[in-house]
Every structure is written in structure tokens, then in C-alpha cells.
Enzyme design. Structure first.
Site, mmCIF file in Angstrom:
data_model
loop_
_atom_site.group_PDB
_atom_site.id
_atom_site.type_symbol
_atom_site.label_atom_id
_atom_site.label_comp_id
_atom_site.label_asym_id
_atom_site.label_seq_id
_atom_site.Cartn_x
_atom_site.Cartn_y
_atom_site.Cartn_z
ATOM 1 N N ARG A 250 0.869 -1.171 0.000
ATOM 2 C CA ARG A 250 0.000 0.000 0.000
ATOM 3 C C ARG A 250 0.911 1.228 0.000
ATOM 4 N NH1 ARG A 250 -2.126 -3.408 4.207
ATOM 5 N NH2 ARG A 250 -4.193 -4.257 3.681
ATOM 6 N N LYS B 214 -2.136 -2.071 8.030
ATOM 7 C CA LYS B 214 -3.305 -1.491 8.690
ATOM 8 C C LYS B 214 -3.432 -2.018 10.112
ATOM 9 C CE LYS B 214 -6.277 -0.506 4.715
ATOM 10 N NZ LYS B 214 -7.582 -0.785 4.059
ATOM 11 N N HIS C 211 -1.943 2.151 -6.041
ATOM 12 C CA HIS C 211 -2.686 0.910 -5.796
ATOM 13 C C HIS C 211 -2.751 0.039 -7.047
ATOM 14 C CE1 HIS C 211 -5.439 -1.571 -3.453
ATOM 15 N NE2 HIS C 211 -6.149 -1.710 -4.548
ATOM 16 N N ARG D 284 -0.068 -2.424 -6.839
ATOM 17 C CA ARG D 284 -0.417 -3.476 -5.859
ATOM 18 C C ARG D 284 -1.380 -4.474 -6.500
ATOM 19 N NH1 ARG D 284 -1.138 -4.581 -0.226
ATOM 20 N NH2 ARG D 284 -3.293 -4.933 0.431
ATOM 21 N N HIS E 97 -4.090 -8.957 3.952
ATOM 22 C CA HIS E 97 -5.542 -8.949 4.110
ATOM 23 C C HIS E 97 -5.959 -9.842 5.269
ATOM 24 C CE1 HIS E 97 -6.178 -7.807 -0.403
ATOM 25 N NE2 HIS E 97 -5.969 -6.752 0.361
ATOM 26 N N TYR F 226 -8.785 -9.359 -6.381
ATOM 27 C CA TYR F 226 -7.599 -9.242 -7.213
ATOM 28 C C TYR F 226 -7.432 -10.412 -8.177
ATOM 29 C CZ TYR F 226 -6.171 -5.623 -3.947
ATOM 30 O OH TYR F 226 -6.130 -4.487 -3.180
#
Length: 299
Positions: A149, A173, A245, A248, A271, A280
């Protein structure tokens, strides 16, 4: 409000046991507040143990009538499911009324991705002889080679590089750490940038450990990375709407199309849910047709 003690406990649960960020916790609490607002509009204050799925469906209809987008409704339902799951785990209620509550159907719009030719063109437009050329080459290689990210890139630190084992430590995150493999091309460019270019920078105090610096010796901002990508795309003649992004997304898509395991890609992307990773995996139809032709006995 009769629910205040339960909400307080839920907040502590999210913070201490799930280690969520302040923004994520606020989002969950806002979802609960919307349900409270709905009952207040009815002049009702039911006990949590007495709430039924019928009432919750009426609540969702109320959100819809207020013009709330399906994606936002889905976010609220997700927050309520987390809240009632917490209440069930803590034996504060015996039945979870959200168990059969369905979120509105959402259409997932896949962002543009770049093929390997376009990525090479993006890198080829960078003039390595310029002061920031080697840095920019390293930025693109790390973004694409590790699937980071943009914030993970700007926060990347020298102390989190492990070149001997070809891994980097990422703070994702919710301050969750993960180890991501890094390829030899990206490592080589990082080594050149750090040891031949960055060493000559007048580094701002407190920014000594950040890898990617601007001309003032401070860590790069998110917006500077966005501007860099757009500028390179324009120079390369790429007409797609791209951002950091996009690299990514391209990283994950190319791995899946190459045969990588979805769980491994999930781990590298950081994730928490594999359903997030699945967006994705828009493997092209020719590849799917090739797979069924090769492996299905009736093909």
C-alpha cells in the site's frame, strides 16, 4: 441509553482483543449509533436480547429510504454483525439476530491493472541520471515487487530491510506486522539508492530511518507517490487511470495468473479476510478456458 455499557465493552474488545485502529473502532461505533437512531425515530428502546431479525430488516429498509448507498448499508450490517457476535461471545445475549441478515448485493468494480510490458515502460521512462531517478526506480520496483500500500511504502524503514534473507518487514493497517519477500531487482535498486544516493542527503532529524526521502531530507508523502505514478504514466503514454494501488493490484493479479496460491497472496497483501483478496483474482477468460481444456475430462 440502555446499551451504553454493552457499547463500552464492545469498544474495549475492539481495541484490546482485535487491536483495531481508532478510525476502525469509530466506524463500528457509528454503525451501532445508526441502529440507535432508528429506534429513537420509533420512540423505542428495546433490550438487545429482544431485537429480532424482522426489526433489523426494517432498519435496513429505513437506511435505504434515507438514500444510503448499498455499499454503505453493507458496511453498517458488517458493523452490527461484529457487535452482536461480541455480545454472543460474552454470553450477553443467547441468540444473534444478525446471523441471517444479508447485506445488499454489491457489484465489484475492478481497478485498472498494468501488464508487465506497461510496467517496464513505466520504469523505462525514469531517468536514472537525475538526482531522484534511482529513488523513483526503487519506488516502482518495491511497489510492484512487494504489493505494498502507498502508506506502507512511505513508512518503510531501513531497519525493516533484511536483504540477506530477501524479506522486508511491513507495518500494515492496524499496526499489524507482516514479512514480505522482496526480489533481487528491487533489492539491487534499494542498495544503490541507499548506499550511493541517499547517503549524500541532508536528512531531517527524526527521518533518519525512513528509506524514501524528498529533496528536503524528509520522508516522502502519500501525495508525492501519487503524483510520481501519474507523471510516469503520462510520460510512458499509458492511458489507463492508475495510482500506486494499481501496482499493488498488478502484483496480486500477476501472481494469481502465474499459479500462486490465493492464501499466500492474502498473506503478502496483508488482508485479514481472503474475500478481500479475491477481488484481485480477475484471471482472464483465456486462462480459465485453457485450464478447463487441460484438466476437465469432458473438455
Amino acid at each position: 441509553m440502555l446499551w451504553s455499557s454493552y457499547i463500552k465493552g464492545f469498544k474495549s474488545y475492539l481495541k484490546l482483543e482485535r487491536s483495531l485502529s481508532v478510525n476502525s473502532i469509530d466506524a463500528y461505533l457509528n454503525d451501532i449509533n445508526k441502529l440507535i437512531q432508528y429506534f429513537e425515530s420509533l420512540n423505542a428502546e428495546p433490550k438487545l436480547a429482544e431485537i429480532t431479525i424482522i426489526q433489523l430488516k426494517s432498519f435496513i429498509s429505513w437506511l435505504n429510504e434515507m438514500g444510503m448507498l448499498p455499499s454503505t448499508q453493507a458496511r453498517v450490517i458488517s458493523g452490527l454483525k461484529a457487535f452482536f457476535a461480541y455480545l454472543t461471545i460474552e454470553d450477553l445475549i443467547s441468540n444473534d439476530p444478525t446471523a441471517l441478515l444479508e447485506a445488499p448485493k454489491l457489484s465489484r468494480k475492478l481497478p485498472d491493472m498494468l501488464n508487465i510490458y506497461e510496467i517496464n515502460e513505466l520504469i523505462a521512462t525514469i531517468d536514472a541520471s537525475k538526482p531522484d531517478g534511482m529513488r523513483n526506480k526503487a519506488i516502482i520496483e518495491v511497489l510492484y515487487g512487494c504489493g505494498l500500500r502507498v502508506t506502507e511504502l512511505t513508512e518503510l524503514r531501513i531497519s525493516n530491510l533484511f536483504p540477506k534473507i530477501e524479506f522486508i518487514k511491513i507495518i500494515g493497517k492496524g499496526n499489524k506486522e507482516r514479512l514480505v519477500p522482496i526480489g533481487s531487482v528491487a533489492l539491487k535498486l534499494l542498495d544503490i539508492y541507499i548506499n550511493e544516493v541517499r547517503v549524500h542527503a541532508n536528512i531531517k532529524k527524526g527521518h533518519e530511518d525512513f528509506i524514501f526521502l524528498n529533496r528536503f531530507g524528509a520522508k516522502l508523502s502519500r501525495i508525492s507517490i501519487f503524483n510520481l505514478i501519474k507523471s510516469l504514466a503520462s510520460s510512458a503514454g499509458i492511458k489507463k487511470t492508475i495510482s500506486p494501488h494499481t501496482l499493488r493490484h498488478s502484483f496480486a493479479t500477476h501472481l494469481i495468473e502465474g499459479g500462486a496460491d490465493l492464501r499466500a497472496v492474502q498473506e503478502m497483501l496483508g488482508h485479514s479476510s481472503i474475500t478481500t483478496t479475491e477481488i484481485y483474482t480477475h484471471i482472464d477468460r483465456d486462462y480459465l478456458r485453457e485450464v478447463i481444456t487441460q484438466f476437465h475430462p469432458r473438455a
